[in-house]
Design a protein around this motif. Structure first.
Motif, mmCIF file in Angstrom:
data_model
loop_
_atom_site.group_PDB
_atom_site.id
_atom_site.type_symbol
_atom_site.label_atom_id
_atom_site.label_comp_id
_atom_site.label_asym_id
_atom_site.label_seq_id
_atom_site.Cartn_x
_atom_site.Cartn_y
_atom_site.Cartn_z
ATOM 1 N N ASN A 16 0.900 -1.232 -0.089
ATOM 2 C CA ASN A 16 -0.128 -0.160 -0.052
ATOM 3 C C ASN A 16 0.689 1.380 0.009
ATOM 4 O OD1 ASN A 16 -2.404 -1.309 0.107
ATOM 5 N ND2 ASN A 16 -2.415 -1.517 2.263
ATOM 6 N N SER A 17 0.552 2.386 -1.010
ATOM 7 C CA SER A 17 1.072 3.604 -1.094
ATOM 8 C C SER A 17 0.108 4.383 -0.734
ATOM 9 C CB SER A 17 1.789 3.798 -2.539
ATOM 10 O OG SER A 17 2.248 4.823 -2.438
ATOM 11 N N GLY A 18 -0.164 4.976 0.510
ATOM 12 C CA GLY A 18 -0.952 6.090 0.758
ATOM 13 C C GLY A 18 -2.413 5.005 0.748
ATOM 14 N N SER A 19 -3.248 5.234 -0.047
ATOM 15 C CA SER A 19 -4.537 4.345 -0.144
ATOM 16 C C SER A 19 -4.345 3.700 -1.499
ATOM 17 C CB SER A 19 -5.874 5.141 -0.074
ATOM 18 O OG SER A 19 -5.897 6.123 -1.131
ATOM 19 N N ALA A 20 -3.195 3.764 -2.080
ATOM 20 C CA ALA A 20 -3.313 3.192 -3.496
ATOM 21 C C ALA A 20 -2.377 1.512 -3.326
ATOM 22 C CB ALA A 20 -2.412 3.878 -4.451
ATOM 23 N N ARG A 21 -2.706 0.628 -4.078
ATOM 24 C CA ARG A 21 -2.129 -0.471 -3.951
ATOM 25 C C ARG A 21 -1.096 -0.780 -5.269
ATOM 26 N NH1 ARG A 21 -3.344 -6.117 -2.894
ATOM 27 N NH2 ARG A 21 -4.535 -5.038 -1.157
ATOM 28 N N GLN A 22 0.181 -0.610 -4.758
ATOM 29 C CA GLN A 22 1.035 -0.563 -5.953
ATOM 30 C C GLN A 22 1.914 -1.922 -5.959
ATOM 31 O OE1 GLN A 22 3.888 2.589 -4.201
ATOM 32 N NE2 GLN A 22 5.489 1.248 -5.058
ATOM 33 N N LEU A 23 2.325 -2.064 -7.243
ATOM 34 C CA LEU A 23 3.220 -3.153 -7.430
ATOM 35 C C LEU A 23 4.515 -2.767 -7.650
ATOM 36 C CD1 LEU A 23 0.722 -5.070 -10.248
ATOM 37 C CD2 LEU A 23 1.491 -5.927 -7.906
ATOM 38 N N THR A 24 5.589 -3.618 -7.008
ATOM 39 C CA THR A 24 6.942 -3.534 -6.962
ATOM 40 C C THR A 24 7.328 -4.732 -7.850
ATOM 41 O OG1 THR A 24 7.226 -1.966 -5.130
ATOM 42 C CG2 THR A 24 9.258 -3.337 -6.126
ATOM 43 N N PHE A 25 8.107 -4.354 -8.937
ATOM 44 C CA PHE A 25 8.412 -5.645 -9.696
ATOM 45 C C PHE A 25 9.905 -5.750 -10.026
ATOM 46 C CE2 PHE A 25 4.701 -6.515 -12.831
ATOM 47 C CZ PHE A 25 3.877 -5.522 -12.441
ATOM 48 N N GLY A 26 10.213 -7.127 -9.986
ATOM 49 C CA GLY A 26 11.497 -7.531 -10.379
ATOM 50 C C GLY A 26 12.005 -7.025 -11.859
ATOM 51 N N SER A 27 13.334 -7.480 -12.021
ATOM 52 C CA SER A 27 13.624 -6.770 -13.426
ATOM 53 C C SER A 27 13.303 -8.171 -14.605
ATOM 54 C CB SER A 27 15.213 -6.669 -13.431
ATOM 55 O OG SER A 27 15.974 -7.678 -12.754
ATOM 56 N N GLY A 28 12.965 -9.036 -13.922
ATOM 57 C CA GLY A 28 12.211 -10.264 -15.115
ATOM 58 C C GLY A 28 13.505 -11.234 -15.429
ATOM 59 N N THR A 29 12.980 -12.562 -15.589
ATOM 60 C CA THR A 29 13.587 -13.395 -16.103
ATOM 61 C C THR A 29 13.119 -14.022 -17.519
ATOM 62 O OG1 THR A 29 14.213 -14.367 -14.003
ATOM 63 C CG2 THR A 29 14.380 -16.036 -15.815
ATOM 64 N N GLN A 30 13.884 -13.910 -18.400
ATOM 65 C CA GLN A 30 13.563 -14.394 -19.752
ATOM 66 C C GLN A 30 13.873 -15.965 -19.913
ATOM 67 O OE1 GLN A 30 12.102 -12.754 -22.773
ATOM 68 N NE2 GLN A 30 11.721 -14.775 -23.223
ATOM 69 N N LEU A 31 12.578 -16.464 -19.921
ATOM 70 C CA LEU A 31 12.749 -18.227 -20.181
ATOM 71 C C LEU A 31 12.521 -18.704 -21.547
ATOM 72 C CD1 LEU A 31 12.453 -20.970 -18.797
ATOM 73 C CD2 LEU A 31 10.155 -20.727 -18.716
ATOM 74 N N THR A 32 13.387 -19.534 -21.767
ATOM 75 C CA THR A 32 13.497 -19.962 -23.194
ATOM 76 C C THR A 32 13.516 -21.428 -22.956
ATOM 77 O OG1 THR A 32 14.822 -18.296 -24.273
ATOM 78 C CG2 THR A 32 14.597 -20.213 -25.554
ATOM 79 N N VAL A 33 12.238 -22.306 -23.430
ATOM 80 C CA VAL A 33 12.224 -23.476 -23.628
ATOM 81 C C VAL A 33 12.623 -24.153 -24.956
ATOM 82 C CG1 VAL A 33 10.568 -25.485 -22.978
ATOM 83 C CG2 VAL A 33 10.519 -23.500 -21.810
ATOM 84 N N LEU A 34 13.457 -24.938 -24.911
ATOM 85 C CA LEU A 34 14.239 -25.428 -26.165
ATOM 86 C C LEU A 34 13.586 -26.868 -26.408
ATOM 87 C CD1 LEU A 34 17.868 -24.822 -25.063
ATOM 88 C CD2 LEU A 34 16.639 -23.393 -26.520
ATOM 89 N N PRO A 35 13.528 -27.128 -27.855
ATOM 90 C CA PRO A 35 12.953 -28.442 -28.101
ATOM 91 C C PRO A 35 13.760 -29.455 -27.965
ATOM 92 C CG PRO A 35 13.330 -26.992 -29.956
ATOM 93 C CD PRO A 35 13.799 -26.264 -28.854
#
Lengths: 111, 111
Positions: free
Chosen positions: B92-111
């Motif tokens: 909660n940021s004040g009365s808002a609901r905020q999301l804090t994100f990580g920087s992400g992971t690029q997943l590649t599934v190989l055949p």
């Protein structure tokens, strides 16, 4: 049920200019949040609007401002653009603090 | 301050192999955690949230408060799982609901 739509999809502006980005909420949603996503990073919270009032803000300067309209659509305004403002800007709508639905984003390039 | 860390920017596995995407967080309160996914050319969408304790598309994630982790797991990866995955923490940021994100992971599934 219509999803979250953002316009324009791409935009190029010159440093020092002002820009307005637009977001149409998903039908029935009364809360809109804006996020900035720099290249290679996760989205970063800018601010949130609920029933036309800003009710939360992240760590962004005052030159980032917004509006929410009676139909719950929203605008993000950025004044005095800087090169570092180049990013993907995401809008998310929700019912108060419920599940957030994201738009496809506006890619802003500042040159 | 709250923080979400995804240590792997890129992760590749072979089809049928188990996959684990790591997420660690720092937050002083009681966290609410999410995994978001972005498939190629699609918008960011919610995959799962820890309070639901659900399995979506074969993925599960368990909140470990002792290790402050919320790793995403799937026992048998599929090619269609290839996407960008973001871990996010809600606060909660004040009365808002905020999301804090990580920087992400690029997943590649190989055949």
């Amino acid at each position: 049920e219509t999803g979250v739509t953002q316009s324009p999809t791409h935009l190029i502006k010159t440093r020092g200019q002002q820009v307005t980005l637009r977001c149409s909420s998903q039908s029935g949603h009364n809360t809109v949040s804006w996020y900035q996503q720099a290249l290679g990073q996760g989205p970063q919270f800018i601010f949130q609007y609920y029933r036309e009032e800003e009710n939360g803000r992240g760590n962004f300067p005052p030159r980032f401002s917004g509006l929410q309209f009676p139909n719950y659509s929203s605008e993000l305004n950025v004044n005095a653009l800087e090169l570092d403002d180049s990013a993907l800007y995401l809008c998310a709508s929700s019912l108060r603090q419920g599940k957030a639905f994201f738009g496809q984003g506006t890619r802003l390039t500042v040159v | 301050a709250q923080r979400v860390t995804q240590p792997e920017k890129l992760l590749s596995v072979f089809k049928g192999a188990p996959v684990e995407l790591k997420c660690n967080y720092s937050y002083s309160g009681s966290p609410e955690l999410f995994w978001y996914v972005q498939y190629s050319r699609q918008r960011l969408q919610l995959l799962l949230r820890h309070i639901s304790r659900e399995s979506i598309k074969g993925f599960t994630a368990d909140l470990n408060k002792g290790e402050t982790s919320f790793h995403l797991k799937k026992p048998f990866a599929q090619e269609e799982d290839s996407a960008m995955y973001y871990c996010a923490l809600s606060e909660n940021s004040g009365s808002a609901r905020q999301l804090t994100f990580g920087s992400g992971t690029q997943l590649t599934v190989l055949p």
